[in-house]
Design a protein around this motif. Structure first.
Motif, PDB file in Angstrom:
ATOM      1  N   UNK A 103       0.865  -1.230   0.092  1.00 14.35           N
ATOM      2  CA  UNK A 103       0.116  -0.058  -0.096  1.00 14.35           C
ATOM      3  C   UNK A 103       0.904   1.263  -0.080  1.00 14.35           C
ATOM      4  N   UNK A 104       1.917   1.294   0.741  1.00 12.05           N
ATOM      5  CA  UNK A 104       2.699   2.560   0.855  1.00 12.05           C
ATOM      6  C   UNK A 104       3.469   2.782  -0.471  1.00 12.05           C
ATOM      7  N   UNK A 105       4.004   1.571  -1.182  1.00 12.88           N
ATOM      8  CA  UNK A 105       4.548   1.708  -2.369  1.00 12.88           C
ATOM      9  C   UNK A 105       3.698   2.269  -3.528  1.00 12.88           C
ATOM     10  N   UNK A 106       2.538   1.749  -3.509  1.00 13.79           N
ATOM     11  CA  UNK A 106       1.436   1.934  -4.506  1.00 13.79           C
ATOM     12  C   UNK A 106       1.174   3.626  -4.390  1.00 13.79           C
ATOM     13  N   UNK A 107       1.036   3.981  -3.245  1.00 12.32           N
ATOM     14  CA  UNK A 107       0.635   5.378  -3.049  1.00 12.32           C
ATOM     15  C   UNK A 107       1.882   6.351  -3.098  1.00 12.32           C
ATOM     16  N   UNK A 108       3.125   6.201  -2.946  1.00 13.82           N
ATOM     17  CA  UNK A 108       4.155   6.959  -2.815  1.00 13.82           C
ATOM     18  C   UNK A 108       5.123   6.788  -4.031  1.00 13.82           C
TER      19      UNK A 108
END
Length: 135
Positions: A74-79
């Motif tokens: 989730x972090x990677x997909x959003x950042x």
């Protein structure tokens, strides 16, 4: 597609990384190039590789400690702009919803079935290389 692709495999446990690599193999499908695996057991190097833009696909262990692959996805997909596709592995089929919440491109359930794992990775890689036509 004959050039090799880089697949990042993340887990704090070497045996989990090995099981993922063995299930997918060096060439997940005949129409795809060979695979080069990049293994990480810590978040720092994973983030650096993902930021570089040299990874074609990431497979993250949803059970990794102390930072699990579901939250990382989730972090990677959003950042990360143009984040490479991410496949999350989970231990229980009931955890698939968490992987969906994480925005993962696909989910694999342990124990990994080699046919399903290779097919899933191939489908995600094929979808990645289809050009997007803007109208």
């Amino acid at each position: 597609m004959s050039e090799s692709m880089r697949i990042l495999v993340f887990s704090h446990r070497a045996e989990v990384r090995e099981s993922i690599i063995m299930a997918i193999g060096r060439r997940p499908a005949a129409d795809l190039g060979r695979v080069e695996y990049v293994e990480h057991d810590g978040v720092g190097n994973l983030l650096a590789d993902m930021d570089e833009g040299t990874i074609d696909l990431a497979i993250l262990d949803g059970e990794a400690q102390p930072t699990g692959g579901i939250g990382l996805t989730r972090q990677l997909k959003n950042e990360i702009d143009d984040c490479p596709p991410i496949v999350v592995t989970v231990r229980r089929k009931d955890d698939r919803w968490l992987a969906t919440w994480s925005q993962a491109d696909a989910v694999l359930v342990h124990p990994l079935d080699p046919l399903t794992a290779a097919e899933t990775v191939a489908e995600v890689l094929r979808a990645r290389r289809v050009p997007v036509v803007h109208g």
